[in-house]
Every structure is written in structure tokens, then in C-alpha cells.
Design a protein around this motif. Structure first.
Motif, PDB file in Angstrom:
ATOM      1  N   THR A  10       4.997  37.327 -28.514  1.00 24.16           N
ATOM      2  CA  THR A  10       5.838  37.731 -29.647  1.00 24.16           C
ATOM      3  C   THR A  10       7.175  38.267 -29.159  1.00 24.16           C
ATOM      4  O   THR A  10       8.236  37.907 -29.695  1.00 24.16           O
ATOM      5  N   ARG A  11       7.145  39.104 -28.144  1.00 25.83           N
ATOM      6  CA  ARG A  11       8.383  39.669 -27.591  1.00 25.83           C
ATOM      7  C   ARG A  11       9.298  38.562 -27.069  1.00 25.83           C
ATOM      8  O   ARG A  11      10.497  38.528 -27.385  1.00 25.83           O
ATOM      9  N   THR A  12       8.737  37.657 -26.292  1.00 22.82           N
ATOM     10  CA  THR A  12       9.538  36.571 -25.712  1.00 22.82           C
ATOM     11  C   THR A  12      10.115  35.674 -26.803  1.00 22.82           C
ATOM     12  O   THR A  12      11.286  35.263 -26.729  1.00 22.82           O
ATOM     13  N   SER A  13       9.305  35.365 -27.814  1.00 20.66           N
ATOM     14  CA  SER A  13       9.772  34.499 -28.899  1.00 20.66           C
ATOM     15  C   SER A  13      10.970  35.109 -29.611  1.00 20.66           C
ATOM     16  O   SER A  13      11.976  34.429 -29.870  1.00 20.66           O
ATOM     17  N   TYR A  14      10.887  36.399 -29.934  1.00 23.13           N
ATOM     18  CA  TYR A  14      11.982  37.016 -30.681  1.00 23.13           C
ATOM     19  C   TYR A  14      13.177  37.345 -29.802  1.00 23.13           C
ATOM     20  O   TYR A  14      14.320  37.377 -30.292  1.00 23.13           O
ATOM     21  N   ASP A  15      12.959  37.558 -28.522  1.00 24.29           N
ATOM     22  CA  ASP A  15      14.106  37.642 -27.609  1.00 24.29           C
ATOM     23  C   ASP A  15      14.885  36.329 -27.635  1.00 24.29           C
ATOM     24  O   ASP A  15      16.127  36.313 -27.624  1.00 24.29           O
ATOM     25  N   THR A  16      14.149  35.225 -27.681  1.00 22.96           N
ATOM     26  CA  THR A  16      14.765  33.896 -27.640  1.00 22.96           C
ATOM     27  C   THR A  16      15.595  33.615 -28.890  1.00 22.96           C
ATOM     28  O   THR A  16      16.678  33.019 -28.812  1.00 22.96           O
ATOM     29  N   VAL A  17      15.107  34.024 -30.054  1.00 26.58           N
ATOM     30  CA  VAL A  17      15.763  33.647 -31.315  1.00 26.58           C
ATOM     31  C   VAL A  17      16.669  34.744 -31.881  1.00 26.58           C
ATOM     32  O   VAL A  17      17.238  34.570 -32.964  1.00 26.58           O
ATOM     33  N   ALA A  18      16.817  35.874 -31.187  1.00 27.43           N
ATOM     34  CA  ALA A  18      17.445  37.062 -31.784  1.00 27.43           C
ATOM     35  C   ALA A  18      18.806  36.782 -32.423  1.00 27.43           C
ATOM     36  O   ALA A  18      19.062  37.177 -33.562  1.00 27.43           O
ATOM     37  N   VAL A  19      19.680  36.109 -31.717  1.00 32.45           N
ATOM     38  CA  VAL A  19      21.038  35.900 -32.226  1.00 32.45           C
ATOM     39  C   VAL A  19      21.022  34.986 -33.448  1.00 32.45           C
ATOM     40  O   VAL A  19      21.654  35.278 -34.472  1.00 32.45           O
ATOM     41  N   SER A  20      20.297  33.883 -33.369  1.00 27.14           N
ATOM     42  CA  SER A  20      20.246  32.956 -34.511  1.00 27.14           C
ATOM     43  C   SER A  20      19.481  33.581 -35.670  1.00 27.14           C
ATOM     44  O   SER A  20      19.837  33.361 -36.839  1.00 27.14           O
ATOM     45  N   TYR A  21      18.455  34.348 -35.389  1.00 29.40           N
ATOM     46  CA  TYR A  21      17.710  35.035 -36.441  1.00 29.40           C
ATOM     47  C   TYR A  21      18.636  35.944 -37.245  1.00 29.40           C
ATOM     48  O   TYR A  21      18.611  35.941 -38.478  1.00 29.40           O
ATOM     49  N   HIS A 166      14.837  27.025 -32.009  1.00 29.06           N
ATOM     50  CA  HIS A 166      14.442  27.586 -30.715  1.00 29.06           C
ATOM     51  C   HIS A 166      12.918  27.617 -30.589  1.00 29.06           C
ATOM     52  O   HIS A 166      12.201  27.771 -31.579  1.00 29.06           O
ATOM     53  N   PRO A 167      12.410  27.509 -29.361  1.00 24.81           N
ATOM     54  CA  PRO A 167      10.954  27.552 -29.175  1.00 24.81           C
ATOM     55  C   PRO A 167      10.401  28.946 -29.446  1.00 24.81           C
ATOM     56  O   PRO A 167      11.009  29.959 -29.092  1.00 24.81           O
ATOM     57  N   MET A 168       9.259  28.983 -30.105  1.00 22.84           N
ATOM     58  CA  MET A 168       8.548  30.230 -30.361  1.00 22.84           C
ATOM     59  C   MET A 168       7.059  29.995 -30.098  1.00 22.84           C
ATOM     60  O   MET A 168       6.600  28.854 -30.046  1.00 22.84           O
ATOM     61  N   ASN A 169       6.323  31.090 -29.973  1.00 20.75           N
ATOM     62  CA  ASN A 169       4.880  31.011 -29.773  1.00 20.75           C
ATOM     63  C   ASN A 169       4.242  32.235 -30.414  1.00 20.75           C
ATOM     64  O   ASN A 169       3.798  33.157 -29.741  1.00 20.75           O
ATOM     65  N   VAL A 170       4.243  32.238 -31.754  1.00 21.77           N
ATOM     66  CA  VAL A 170       3.703  33.384 -32.487  1.00 21.77           C
ATOM     67  C   VAL A 170       2.776  32.898 -33.598  1.00 21.77           C
ATOM     68  O   VAL A 170       3.039  31.885 -34.244  1.00 21.77           O
ATOM     69  N   HIS A 171       1.703  33.633 -33.797  1.00 23.85           N
ATOM     70  CA  HIS A 171       0.827  33.372 -34.930  1.00 23.85           C
ATOM     71  C   HIS A 171       1.338  34.145 -36.142  1.00 23.85           C
ATOM     72  O   HIS A 171       1.712  35.320 -36.042  1.00 23.85           O
TER      73      HIS A 171
END
Length: 214
Positions: A10-21, A166-171
Motif C-alpha cells: 500500500t505504501r509503495t503504491s501510493y508513493d508511486t501515484v502521489a502526484v497524479s492522485y 501508474h502501477p499499484m498493488n492494493v486490495h
């Protein structure tokens, strides 16, 4: 999947998308009158109880924290993702944001006048909900309000891409309001209201307001 595994994912996924989110969700509240009404009512409850600091747990890039601030609430944000917190601090430098996990909330007992978890329980597995709600009860003052927003449904899906591709990996866990209300009651909260809404925030969202019992 262990607690460390899903927290890391979850942390890695949201680090990845933070700016676009931040860009994609910045103006969602402007199109969500029911959610704005819920936040305004929550702000009134906090102020009516004497005010004080309010934790926005799972604050993301800080849009709800900032909105509460415009309503006169002394709000601060906590989020698992350092990337999201960096964007929140960039976009709202006048407010306080800190990195932290709702599964191990580093706030003192009874230190907040209220707490918001706005669509942030959606990545917490069922077997960790009681841990999270126990932290919420611990940090909220007796009688203090709790506001939850979440996706309504019965299914869990794996989100592998989002917020600009962006790639994510969250349920993503969708839950029925009755189940969430039952969890709250079991954790020492009284449920004052519950409703469902359809809006840009969620194709079907649940909003629950509770109070920490003495």
C-alpha cells in the motif's frame, strides 16, 4: 499476505501515484454536496464539544484536512505513504502532516477531539479492522466524534493500476454499512448516523458518524 506485506504494498503504491492522485482528486468535493454536508456536520460536532485537534487518518494528499481547516477545525493529517505526505505538505504548507500507520497510530491517548478516516479503511483487511478501531478509540477523547467514509459493497478487488495509469498493488475492500457499524459498536463507539451516497467520491459510498463512548 502478512501485515508487513500489505502495508508495504500500500505504501509503495501510493508513493508511486502521489502526484497524479493529488491532481485527479483535488476538486472532487466541489462535486460532492452530500460529502461536504457530512464534513460540515462533523465540524459542528467537534466545535460543539469544545474544539481541539482533529486527526485525518489516511489523509492522502491532504484535501480533506484542508477542507476541515476551512470549516474552522484544527485538523492535521496522518498517512502511511511518505510520497502522499510530501505532496500534502507541498500543497498545504500551513497545515501539519506526518507519516504514520493507522495499524500502529502514534498519537497519545485521548489526544484528539475527533477523528476522520475518509475512504482510508478501504485497504485494511477484515482481520485488522479491530486493531485500527482500537487505536481510533484510544486516541479520541470520550464523547468525541468519529467520521468514516468508505466504499459500499460485498467484494474485495485487487487494484493493479490507477491514478494516471501508474502501477499499484492494493486490495480494495467494499463493505456494508451495517457491518462497519457493528465493528464500531464492538470497538467502543456509538453510531449516531449512517447513510449511503452516490457521487464522484464513490459509485456507492457509505458515511458513518459515531462517538467514542466513555
Amino acid at each position: 499476505m502478512t501485515v508487513d506485506d500489505w502495508l508495504t504494498a500500500t505504501r509503495t503504491s501510493y508513493d508511486t501515484v502521489a502526484v497524479s492522485y493529488a491532481h485527479l482528486v483535488r476538486d472532487l468535493l466541489a462535486e460532492a454536496p452530500y460529502e461536504r454536508a457530512a464534513l460540515a456536520s462533523f465540524a459542528e460536532l467537534v466545535q460543539g464539544a469544545g474544539g481541539g485537534p482533529v486527526a485525518d487518518v489516511g489523509c492522502g494528499t491532504g484535501r480533506i484536512t484542508a477542507h476541515l481547516h476551512t470549516l474552522g477545525v484544527d485538523a492535521f493529517g496522518v498517512d502511511l505513504s511518505p510520497g502522499m505526505i510530501a505532496v500534502a505538505r507541498r500543497d498545504h504548507p500551513e497545515l501539519r502532516f506526518e507519516v504514520g500507520s493507522m495499524t500502529d497510530l502514534q498519537l497519545a491517548d485521548g489526544s484528539v477531539a475527533g477523528l476522520v478516516a475518509w475512504y482510508s479503511l478501504i485497504h485494511i483487511p477484515d482481520d485488522q479492522i479491530d486493531v485500527v478501531l482500537a487505536h481510533f478509540r484510544r486516541v479520541v477523547r470520550p464523547g468525541g466524534p468519529l467520521l468514516l467514509g468508505f466504499h459500499v459493497g460485498d467484494e474485495t478487488t485487487l487494484k493493479t493500476e490507477g491514478y494516471g495509469g501508474h502501477p499499484m498493488n492494493v486490495h480494495v475492500h467494499r463493505r456494508q454499512p451495517a457491518q462497519v457499524a457493528a465493528w464500531l459498536c464492538q470497538s467502543g463507539f456509538t453510531v449516531d448516523s449512517q447513510t449511503t451516497v452516490v457521487s464522484p467520491e464513490s459509485r456507492l459510498g457509505g458515511i458513518l458518524v459515531g462517538r467514542r463512548e466513555p
